[in-house]
Write a protein that holds these residues in place. Structure first.
Motif, PDB file in Angstrom:
ATOM      1  N   SER A  87       7.798  -6.276 -11.916  1.00  0.00           N
ATOM      2  CA  SER A  87       7.112  -4.983 -11.909  1.00  0.00           C
ATOM      3  C   SER A  87       8.053  -3.854 -12.312  1.00  0.00           C
ATOM      4  N   VAL A  88       9.292  -3.903 -11.828  1.00  0.00           N
ATOM      5  CA  VAL A  88      10.280  -2.891 -12.213  1.00  0.00           C
ATOM      6  C   VAL A  88      10.581  -3.006 -13.699  1.00  0.00           C
ATOM      7  N   ARG A  89      10.791  -4.218 -14.170  1.00  0.00           N
ATOM      8  CA  ARG A  89      11.055  -4.427 -15.599  1.00  0.00           C
ATOM      9  C   ARG A  89       9.909  -3.862 -16.433  1.00  0.00           C
ATOM     10  N   ASN A  90       8.696  -4.120 -15.993  1.00  0.00           N
ATOM     11  CA  ASN A  90       7.528  -3.648 -16.717  1.00  0.00           C
ATOM     12  C   ASN A  90       7.465  -2.117 -16.721  1.00  0.00           C
ATOM     13  N   ALA A  91       7.822  -1.488 -15.621  1.00  0.00           N
ATOM     14  CA  ALA A  91       7.808  -0.018 -15.559  1.00  0.00           C
ATOM     15  C   ALA A  91       8.738   0.575 -16.617  1.00  0.00           C
ATOM     16  N   PHE A  92       9.908  -0.018 -16.766  1.00  0.00           N
ATOM     17  CA  PHE A  92      10.869   0.500 -17.746  1.00  0.00           C
ATOM     18  C   PHE A  92      10.465   0.140 -19.174  1.00  0.00           C
ATOM     19  N   SER A  93       9.718  -0.927 -19.346  1.00  0.00           N
ATOM     20  CA  SER A  93       9.270  -1.266 -20.702  1.00  0.00           C
ATOM     21  C   SER A  93       8.173  -0.313 -21.173  1.00  0.00           C
ATOM     22  N   HIS A  94       7.584   0.428 -20.239  1.00  0.00           N
ATOM     23  CA  HIS A  94       6.553   1.407 -20.588  1.00  0.00           C
ATOM     24  C   HIS A  94       7.122   2.821 -20.649  1.00  0.00           C
ATOM     25  N   GLY A  95       8.412   2.933 -20.836  1.00  0.00           N
ATOM     26  CA  GLY A  95       9.041   4.240 -20.996  1.00  0.00           C
ATOM     27  C   GLY A  95      10.452   4.240 -20.469  1.00  0.00           C
ATOM     28  N   ILE A  96      11.421   3.988 -21.322  1.00  0.00           N
ATOM     29  CA  ILE A  96      12.805   3.885 -20.884  1.00  0.00           C
ATOM     30  C   ILE A  96      13.330   5.232 -20.384  1.00  0.00           C
ATOM     31  N   ALA A  97      12.885   6.338 -20.989  1.00  0.00           N
ATOM     32  CA  ALA A  97      13.339   7.658 -20.556  1.00  0.00           C
ATOM     33  C   ALA A  97      12.513   8.175 -19.377  1.00  0.00           C
ATOM     34  N   ASN A  98      11.294   7.707 -19.273  1.00  0.00           N
ATOM     35  CA  ASN A  98      10.414   8.128 -18.189  1.00  0.00           C
ATOM     36  C   ASN A  98       9.596   6.913 -17.740  1.00  0.00           C
ATOM     37  N   PRO A  99      10.229   5.986 -17.023  1.00  0.00           N
ATOM     38  CA  PRO A  99       9.529   4.754 -16.640  1.00  0.00           C
ATOM     39  C   PRO A  99       8.313   5.035 -15.759  1.00  0.00           C
ATOM     40  N   THR A 100       7.264   4.294 -16.019  1.00  0.00           N
ATOM     41  CA  THR A 100       6.012   4.457 -15.289  1.00  0.00           C
ATOM     42  C   THR A 100       5.542   3.096 -14.808  1.00  0.00           C
ATOM     43  N   TRP A 101       5.130   3.055 -13.560  1.00  0.00           N
ATOM     44  CA  TRP A 101       4.596   1.810 -13.009  1.00  0.00           C
ATOM     45  C   TRP A 101       3.310   1.452 -13.749  1.00  0.00           C
ATOM     46  N   TYR A 102       3.269   0.259 -14.294  1.00  0.00           N
ATOM     47  CA  TYR A 102       2.063  -0.271 -14.920  1.00  0.00           C
ATOM     48  C   TYR A 102       1.850  -1.662 -14.342  1.00  0.00           C
ATOM     49  N   VAL A 103       0.901  -1.762 -13.440  1.00  0.00           N
ATOM     50  CA  VAL A 103       0.669  -3.024 -12.740  1.00  0.00           C
ATOM     51  C   VAL A 103      -0.760  -3.470 -13.034  1.00  0.00           C
ATOM     52  N   LYS A 104      -0.884  -4.622 -13.654  1.00  0.00           N
ATOM     53  CA  LYS A 104      -2.220  -5.154 -13.954  1.00  0.00           C
ATOM     54  C   LYS A 104      -2.988  -5.388 -12.658  1.00  0.00           C
ATOM     55  N   GLN A 105      -4.296  -5.291 -12.767  1.00  0.00           N
ATOM     56  CA  GLN A 105      -5.168  -5.375 -11.598  1.00  0.00           C
ATOM     57  C   GLN A 105      -4.867  -6.605 -10.734  1.00  0.00           C
ATOM     58  N   HIS A 106      -4.699  -7.766 -11.364  1.00  0.00           N
ATOM     59  CA  HIS A 106      -4.490  -8.993 -10.594  1.00  0.00           C
ATOM     60  C   HIS A 106      -3.100  -9.099  -9.964  1.00  0.00           C
ATOM     61  N   LYS A 107      -2.215  -8.158 -10.295  1.00  0.00           N
ATOM     62  CA  LYS A 107      -0.865  -8.177  -9.719  1.00  0.00           C
ATOM     63  C   LYS A 107      -0.657  -7.072  -8.689  1.00  0.00           C
ATOM     64  N   ARG A 108      -1.694  -6.330  -8.400  1.00  0.00           N
ATOM     65  CA  ARG A 108      -1.589  -5.234  -7.434  1.00  0.00           C
ATOM     66  C   ARG A 108      -1.664  -5.787  -6.025  1.00  0.00           C
ATOM     67  N   GLU A 109      -0.511  -5.809  -5.394  1.00  0.00           N
ATOM     68  CA  GLU A 109      -0.421  -6.321  -4.034  1.00  0.00           C
ATOM     69  C   GLU A 109       0.698  -5.599  -3.303  1.00  0.00           C
ATOM     70  N   ILE A 110       0.758  -5.832  -2.025  1.00  0.00           N
ATOM     71  CA  ILE A 110       1.819  -5.243  -1.210  1.00  0.00           C
ATOM     72  C   ILE A 110       2.908  -6.302  -1.023  1.00  0.00           C
ATOM     73  N   LEU A 111       4.130  -5.929  -1.417  1.00  0.00           N
ATOM     74  CA  LEU A 111       5.272  -6.842  -1.312  1.00  0.00           C
ATOM     75  C   LEU A 111       6.092  -6.468  -0.083  1.00  0.00           C
ATOM     76  N   ASP A 112       6.162  -7.363   0.872  1.00  0.00           N
ATOM     77  CA  ASP A 112       6.936  -7.134   2.091  1.00  0.00           C
ATOM     78  C   ASP A 112       8.401  -7.470   1.814  1.00  0.00           C
ATOM     79  N   LEU A 113       9.234  -6.448   1.770  1.00  0.00           N
ATOM     80  CA  LEU A 113      10.653  -6.625   1.459  1.00  0.00           C
ATOM     81  C   LEU A 113      11.541  -6.541   2.696  1.00  0.00           C
ATOM     82  N   SER A 114      10.953  -6.752   3.860  1.00  0.00           N
ATOM     83  CA  SER A 114      11.725  -6.641   5.101  1.00  0.00           C
ATOM     84  C   SER A 114      12.883  -7.638   5.145  1.00  0.00           C
ATOM     85  N   PHE A 115      12.777  -8.749   4.446  1.00  0.00           N
ATOM     86  CA  PHE A 115      13.837  -9.757   4.446  1.00  0.00           C
ATOM     87  C   PHE A 115      15.115  -9.269   3.764  1.00  0.00           C
ATOM     88  N   ILE A 116      15.025  -8.172   2.991  1.00  0.00           N
ATOM     89  CA  ILE A 116      16.233  -7.545   2.425  1.00  0.00           C
ATOM     90  C   ILE A 116      16.404  -6.135   3.008  1.00  0.00           C
TER      91      ILE A 116
END
Length: 180
Positions: A107-136
């Motif tokens: 998702s981060v890689r994709n955000a930067f591929s949609h604007g290297i100077a102004n990255p924007t989150w672009y998340v396809k509908q089927h990938k929109r979820e909540i990621l629990d990062l408590s393990f890090i």
């Protein structure tokens, strides 16, 4: 560990060194520690194929040096996402947390591929979820809520959380390859 796996891990490690270098260069630029007159002089690269000349004038203004050095951090950060994604591309395991990290990195890689100077989150509908990062020791990331927004480091728990994600990925890859 195969040669290709070792090279992918090395690429990831080097991309984070590039990020640190970019941050250090920006800090020096912001502190006015770069001699703009010297930095902005003619620079010629004498290459085997053909020479390249960078004319005097670009980067002779301290504010311009700061601005571009700040953008360079984004490009270096994007490189970390690309290299981590490549390192994980061939990795398959049943570890739930590595799958979560993979989704974050993609998702981060994709955000930067949609604007290297102004990255924007672009998340396809089927990938929109909540990621629990408590393990890090990072917050949950709601990819659906971020979709369409400008990327901010705080979206992923900050730069320190990104470094913890990298350490988790590298440790996982080394462990699965039997390297200590």
């Amino acid at each position: 560990m195969g040669t290709q796996d070792a090279e992918l891990i090395e690429d990831a490690e080097l991309s984070f060194k590039l990020l640190e270098f970019s941050i250090r260069a920006m800090c020096y630029a912001e502190l006015g520690k770069i001699d703009a007159a010297l930095f902005g002089q003619d620079l010629q690269l004498n290459l085997e194929e053909e020479n390249v000349l960078y004319r005097k004038g670009e980067f002779s203004n301290p504010d311009e040096i700061v601005r571009v050095s700040q953008m360079n951090i984004g490009a270096a950060f994007a490189a970390t996402a690309i290299s981590l994604d490549c390192a994980l591309e061939r990795h398959s395991c049943e570890n739930k947390n590595i799958e979560i990290i993979k989704k974050l990195i993609q998702s981060v890689r994709n955000a930067f591929s949609h604007g290297i100077a102004n990255p924007t989150w672009y998340v396809k509908q089927h990938k929109r979820e909540i990621l629990d990062l408590s393990f890090i020791h990072a917050p949950a990331v709601d990819l659906g809520a971020l979709n369409g927004n400008t990327f901010k480091y705080s979206d992923i728990g900050g730069l320190a959380a990104w470094y913890r994600a990298k350490e988790f990925v590298i440790a996982t890859l080394k462990t699965s390859a039997g390297v200590t």
